[in-house]
Enzyme design. Structure first.
Site, PDB file in Angstrom:
ATOM      1  N   HIS A  19      39.488  47.199  36.353  1.00  0.00           N
ATOM      2  CA  HIS A  19      40.927  47.197  36.085  1.00  0.00           C
ATOM      3  C   HIS A  19      41.583  45.938  36.640  1.00  0.00           C
ATOM      4  CE1 HIS A  19      45.141  48.408  37.358  1.00  0.00           C
ATOM      5  NE2 HIS A  19      45.211  48.305  36.047  1.00  0.00           N
TER       6      HIS A  19
ATOM      7  N   HIS B 156      44.143  51.643  42.459  1.00  0.00           N
ATOM      8  CA  HIS B 156      44.911  52.299  41.397  1.00  0.00           C
ATOM      9  C   HIS B 156      44.243  53.596  40.950  1.00  0.00           C
ATOM     10  CE1 HIS B 156      45.985  47.959  41.140  1.00  0.00           C
ATOM     11  NE2 HIS B 156      47.174  48.498  41.268  1.00  0.00           N
TER      12      HIS B 156
END
Length: 132
Positions: free
Chosen positions: A63, A83
């Site tokens: 990510h 995250h």
């Protein structure tokens, strides 16, 4: 990355690893013996519960590039704490949830003549953040 056929996996302290050195349901960061300070080559070695065969994945989240540093042994999941992307360590690092949209690259492993874990080659896909 620094991973090539025959490159030994080392602990961050520099010790080579045998498959039996990793307890079932555990994970540890590993580096390439040929380039222990290469940040692009750092991986996480996991041994799933009920399995004698360890697996290794890139620690660089697909990510945003944070370190995938959490392992949920009961669920066989690797987690990026930045995250909260969750990856399936039992199924090729496939993405289970979170903002990451790509699986974690897996490092193919074998055992050398001395019984130590070595790479069979480089990661099976590009490392780091990717879109789509």
């Amino acid at each position: 990355t620094a991973w090539r056929r025959g490159v030994r996996l080392l602990t961050v302290d520099g010790a080579p690893l045998r498959p039996q050195d990793l307890a079932p349901g555990s994970a540890t960061p590993v580096v390439a013996s040929t380039a222990p300070d290469d940040a692009s080559s750092i991986a996480v070695l996991v041994r799933l519960r009920g399995s004698a065969t360890p697996r290794a994945y890139s620690r660089i989240c697909t990510h945003s590039g944070c370190a995938v540093s959490m392992f949920r042994a009961a669920e066989s999941q690797l987690v990026c704490p930045c995250h909260y992307s969750v990856f399936d360590a039992a199924n090729g690092g496939e993405i289970l949830s979170g903002p990451a949209s790509q699986a974690l690259p897996e490092l193919p492993l074998t055992v050398d003549a001395d019984g130590f874990l070595v790479a069979e080659g480089d990661f099976d896909r590009p490392i780091g953040p990717r879109c789509g």
